[in-house]
Design an enzyme around this catalytic site. Sequence first.
Site, mmCIF file in Angstrom:
data_model
loop_
_atom_site.group_PDB
_atom_site.id
_atom_site.type_symbol
_atom_site.label_atom_id
_atom_site.label_comp_id
_atom_site.label_asym_id
_atom_site.label_seq_id
_atom_site.Cartn_x
_atom_site.Cartn_y
_atom_site.Cartn_z
ATOM 1 N N PHE A 135 0.856 -1.184 0.000
ATOM 2 C CA PHE A 135 0.000 0.000 0.000
ATOM 3 C C PHE A 135 0.887 1.227 0.000
ATOM 4 C CE2 PHE A 135 -2.331 3.517 1.856
ATOM 5 C CZ PHE A 135 -3.459 3.536 1.067
ATOM 6 N N ASP A 220 9.288 2.592 1.810
ATOM 7 C CA ASP A 220 8.109 3.285 2.322
ATOM 8 C C ASP A 220 8.016 2.975 3.811
ATOM 9 O OD1 ASP A 220 5.575 4.001 3.164
ATOM 10 O OD2 ASP A 220 4.578 3.397 1.296
ATOM 11 N N LYS A 249 2.709 9.664 8.775
ATOM 12 C CA LYS A 249 2.029 9.155 9.974
ATOM 13 C C LYS A 249 2.624 9.650 11.296
ATOM 14 C CE LYS A 249 -0.743 5.555 8.008
ATOM 15 N NZ LYS A 249 -0.444 4.892 6.767
HETATM 16 C C1 LIG Z 1 -0.743 5.170 5.321
HETATM 17 C C2 LIG Z 1 0.241 4.755 4.312
HETATM 18 C C3 LIG Z 1 0.429 5.475 3.113
HETATM 19 C C4 LIG Z 1 -0.431 6.642 2.716
HETATM 20 O O1 LIG Z 1 -0.343 7.701 3.614
HETATM 21 P P1 LIG Z 1 -1.440 8.859 3.574
HETATM 22 O O2 LIG Z 1 -0.970 9.840 4.601
HETATM 23 O O3 LIG Z 1 -2.748 8.221 3.901
HETATM 24 O O4 LIG Z 1 -1.446 9.423 2.199
HETATM 25 C C5 LIG Z 1 1.425 5.058 2.252
HETATM 26 N N1 LIG Z 1 2.200 3.996 2.538
HETATM 27 C C6 LIG Z 1 2.060 3.292 3.668
HETATM 28 C C7 LIG Z 1 2.954 2.135 3.949
HETATM 29 C C8 LIG Z 1 1.058 3.632 4.588
HETATM 30 O O5 LIG Z 1 0.884 2.906 5.688
#
Ligand SMILES: *Cc1c(COP(=O)(O)O)cnc(C)c1O
Length: 392
Positions: A135, A220, A249
């Site tokens: 994701f 990521d 986050k």
């Molecule tokens: C939450 C998340 C995203 C997206 O972040 P947003 O602030 O919702 O755009 C991307 N990559 C990972 C691994 C995530 O957990």
Amino acid sequence: MTPLLNDSPMMPVFAPAPVMFERGCGTELWDVNGKRYLDFLGGLAVVGLGHSHPVVSAAIARQADTLMHVSNLFANTQAPPAAIKINELLAETTGHDGQVFFCNSGAEANEAALKLARKFGGRGRHVVVSAYGSFHGRTLATLAATGQPTKHEPFQPMPEGFRHVAFNDAAALESALDPSVGAVLLEPVQGEGGVITATDEYLRRVRALCDERGVLMILDEIQTGFGRTGDWFGFQQSGIAPDVVTMAKAMGNGFPVGAVWARREVAAAFQPGDHGSTYSGTALATAVVSTVVEEMRRIDAPALAAARGGELSSKLAKLPGIVEVRGRGLLLAVELAPGLDAKVACAALLTAGLVTNAVTGTALRLAPPLTVSSAEIEEAVAIIEAVLSDAA
Ligand SMILES: *Cc1c(COP(=O)(O)O)cnc(C)c1O
């Protein structure tokens, strides 16, 4: 299909919410009826320091009273020290000096990393390989990078230049690395994908393959970063150093902010005008970032995550109704025994005063604040035990 109209003032992209929260403090939340909950989801791994952290709240109030925003035509006093703090964390953990671009969310951080990889690789070396089950965000490019074909379907055609391979399968990655590939993008732990950890061996193989082929390794760390896994970043345990790291986050503890860090040689591919955002590195957002990093260093948040995560996972592993506890630090998933449904269990836990999330149909995700106490862990485990034994 005829769209279902509803009276909500907000677009129907989120399922109707079961609870409306009013107030939070540390690991605790209270709903509009005054009912207390333990938050073992932490706003989806965002509130690493807990709700309404007094030091973070004070920093927001102070900076809001001083200066919030001046545009990127000018400098502000907060962004450079915040970038230095982020670079210090990455330099300590990767051994590389780098540079930081601030943005407002995880998707924006990945979007910036994808553009940086294209600029660095040049036309014809623009393909990014990511993993199935990943994701990476909801913008079109980060959605294209997200390895979940069902999420692509309603929005086809996807932007060009993305390729997916099986996660934790170095041979699959190797065969996908033709000369058009400029970067590999991976999560050290697939969070939304069900809390699936990349093996250390896999990350080392990926690093070696990227070195061999001159491909950028982008990690990521949006969900795994800032102590969540028991280290500052999820890649540390494998001993490798990525070229580019995206984060968001927990770096704002609930204040919207994200960042991409890249080794200096990579960051140098960006020139003035190549990328930007009205809200990149505002005084307010970056004051929050500095405060979060300082506070996390002061309390040694990664060590707390490792210690409390160990307690939580060993207690959970003993419960009937749980067949597997996986993840790292305080980013955990519990796989429920056959016959138990995660959505149903999640709803029952909420009624019982514990906030979790059904990360798959059969697994619950737990990502409490890193400041969670041992007593709160005992209380949460007792709730889970009672709810699962009722359900069985
Ligand atoms: C939450 C998340 C995203 C997206 O972040 P947003 O602030 O919702 O755009 C991307 N990559 C990972 C691994 C995530 O957990």
